[in-house]
Structure formats: structure tokens, C-alpha cells
Enzyme design. Structure first.
Site, PDB file in Angstrom:
ATOM      1  CE1 TYR A 153      -4.104   1.233  -0.227  1.00 38.71           C
ATOM      2  CE2 TYR A 153      -3.644   3.283   1.730  1.00 38.71           C
ATOM      3  CZ  TYR A 153      -4.616   1.950   0.554  1.00 38.71           C
ATOM      4  OH  TYR A 153      -5.466   3.499   0.731  1.00 38.71           O
ATOM      5  CE  LYS A 160      -6.987   6.598   0.658  1.00 35.57           C
ATOM      6  NZ  LYS A 160      -7.939   6.872  -0.279  1.00 35.57           N
TER       7      LYS A 160
END
Ligand code: NDP
Length: 258
Positions: A153, A160
Site C-alpha cells: 500500500y 491516507k
């Protein structure tokens, strides 16, 4: 629940998009919705999905193009006279940055991911402010990789984290205008964007085995939570990140499966 409310949905790429699930929940409750798309490539998809909706508007809005952002808000403002809520369901990082080590993330990939996936939240919030005179609600989509390391990720987790922090800072700035800002931290869902992250299949299996509900979350469940957050039912909630992940985030060390 949302009669006479006007929302803009950012991030519908196709019918699997989380943004589309959010739109469906809000439409069921009587909202009027405008939709944006990024680039001609997606125009057809969004127009086809929305063609039978009453009183809708579809406008281009690539968040890397400020003129397009301003024009999109102007068009929505002119048509409906106000905006009550925004669903921000946008993210992007170059594919090569979503595998291997975070350590080797290029400057360009880092800046692109941050601009499209995090900066776009304050950017769209500022553009919405003049149209949210009666207050409003802004909802964005985050993921667990913001706070814990999730293989592959990488830079998107960092973006995020910035998105969730932006949610809190915006909640403080916009609270005096009666505008609430919240993030949903969704469990993995099989969408176009998710397929850009390497080894998603392994992740789905891991969640199924380890989440308290022993399954992966559905886009519809994220949509229902977005509906709650944009509605008056959530009038006292702002600056939060709410997990819709079948409980996966609460697990520390588990006993082995029987
Ligand atoms: P989708 O691919 O369906 O939606 C992502 C959207 O972001 C697309 O419409 C995409 O357009 C758009 N986008 C990308 N770049 C830009 C840009 N420059 N300007 C405007 N829009 C842009 O995937 P999801 O529905 O999965 O993703 C929606 C949100 O949910 C994202 O923030 C994602 O990170 C988040 N999320 C997803 C999870 C998942 O497992 N699917 C889990 C947790 C959070 P285009 O296709 O043209 O790039």
C-alpha cells in the site's frame, strides 16, 4: 431523509466504485446528485450510469486542474443554488509505487499520490464553502494503511494518513460554518483502484479469516455509512474516521483458527 438535499459525488469510475454505492444510498433517500468524472475516458461510464436519474448533472473534474474544479462547482451552484454534501472518493498513485518497498518511492509518485488523494480534500472543501451556506457535510474514503503498515500500500498509506489528518483540521476550520467533515476507513473492496495494489487477493483472504465478522465488507455497507454521515442523523459527528471494515481494525493477536 435527504429530500431537498443536493450532493456532489466525486469518484465514480464504474458501477463497482465505492462512490457509486454512496450515490445509490443517497438517491434512495431522495437526494439530488451531481457527478464528476476524470477525463473523457470515464465520461461515458458516468453518463450511462446516471442517464435515468432525475435532475442530475454530470461534469468533468480532474482535481489536478483547478480551473476544472472551479467550473464544476460553478455549474453545480448555478443548477441547484446550493450544495449540502460532498462525497470525496478519489485516490491515485502510480502503479509502480504500489508494490515492493516504500523506501524507493519516487518524488514524482509521492507528490502525485499526495496531490490527488489528500490535497484534493481541502481543495474541494474550499471550493464548496461558498455554496454550503446552510451548513453541510463532507465525507472522504480512507484505509487502514493510513495507520498501520500494509504490504504494497506504501505511498497510498502515507497519503491516507494525510487525508485523515486533513479531515480533522478541516473539521475544526469548517465547524463554525456548521459543515462537518468525516472519513470512512473502508475494508478492502474489489474495485478498479484496488486492483492497482499488488496481491489484493491475499488481503481479501486474510480479512475473511481474521476479521470479527469473518468476511470482507461490501461497497453497499460503505454507501450506507456515507448516507448516515451526510444525513442529519450524524449531526453531532465531525473530524472522525469511522471504520467500515467488518471489525478488522480492532484485532491485535488472535488465537489460531479452530
Ligand atoms: P475507483 O477506481 O472506482 O474510484 C477511484 C476514483 O478516483 C476514480 O473515479 C478515479 O478516476 C478517481 N480519480 C483518480 N485520479 C483523479 C483525479 N486526478 N481527479 C479526479 N478523480 C480522480 O476505486 P474505489 O471506489 O475503490 O476508490 C474510491 C476511494 O475509496 C479512494 O479514495 C480509495 O482509496 C478509497 N478506498 C478504497 C478501498 C478499496 O479497497 N477499494 C478501501 C478503502 C478506501 P480514474 O479511474 O480516471 O483514475
Amino acid at each position: 431523509m435527504l429530500e431537498n438535499k443536493v450532493g456532489i459525488i466525486f469518484g465514480v469510475a464504474n458501477k463497482r466504485s465505492i462512490a457509486w454505492a454512496c450515490a445509490e444510498s443517497c438517491l434512495e433517500q431522495g437526494a439530488k446528485l451531481a457527478f464528476t468524472y476524470q477525463g473523457e475516458r470515464l465520461k461515458d461510464n458516468v453518463e450511462k450510469l446516471t442517464k435515468d436519474l432525475p435532475d442530475t448533472l454530470v461534469v468533468p473534474c480532474d482535481v489536478t486542474n483547478q480551473e476544472e474544479v472551479d467550473a464544476a462547482f460553478k455549474a453545480v451552484g448555478e443548477k441547484y443554488g446550493k450544495i449540502d454534501f460532498i462525497v470525496h472518493s478519489i485516490a491515485f498513485a502510480p502503479r509502480e509505487a504500489l508494490e515492493g518497498e516504500f523506501l524507493t518511492t519516487s518524488r514524482e509518485a509521492f507528490l502525485t499520490a499526495m496531490e490527488i488523494s489528500a490535497f484534493s480534500l481541502p481543495q474541494l472543501s474550499l471550493a464548496a464553502l461558498p455554496y454550503m451556506k446552510e451548513g453541510g457535510s463532507i465525507v472522504c474514503m480512507s484505509y487502514y494503511g493510513a495507520e498501520k503498515v500494509v504490504s504494497n500500500y506504501n505511498v497510498m498509506g502515507v497519503a491516507k494518513a494525510a487525508l485523515e489528518a486533513s479531515t480533522r483540521y478541516l473539521a475544526e476550520d469548517l465547524g463554525k460554518h456548521n459543515i462537518r467533515v468525516n472519513a470512512i476507513s473502508a475494508g478492502p473492496i474489489n474495485t478498479l483502484s484496488a486492483r492497482g495494489v499488488k496481491n489484493m487477493g491475499t488481503m481479501f483472504k486474510h480479512i475473511e479469516a481474521n476479521a470479527p465478522l469473518r468476511r470482507n465488507v461490501e461497497a453497499e455497507e460503505v454507501g450506507k455509512t456515507a448516507l448516515f454521515l451526510v444525513s442529519n442523523l450524524a449531526s453531532g459527528i465531525t473530524g472522525e474516521t469511522i471504520y467500515v471494515d467488518c471489525g478488522f481494525n480492532i484485532i491485535g493477536i488472535q488465537k489460531p483458527a479452530e
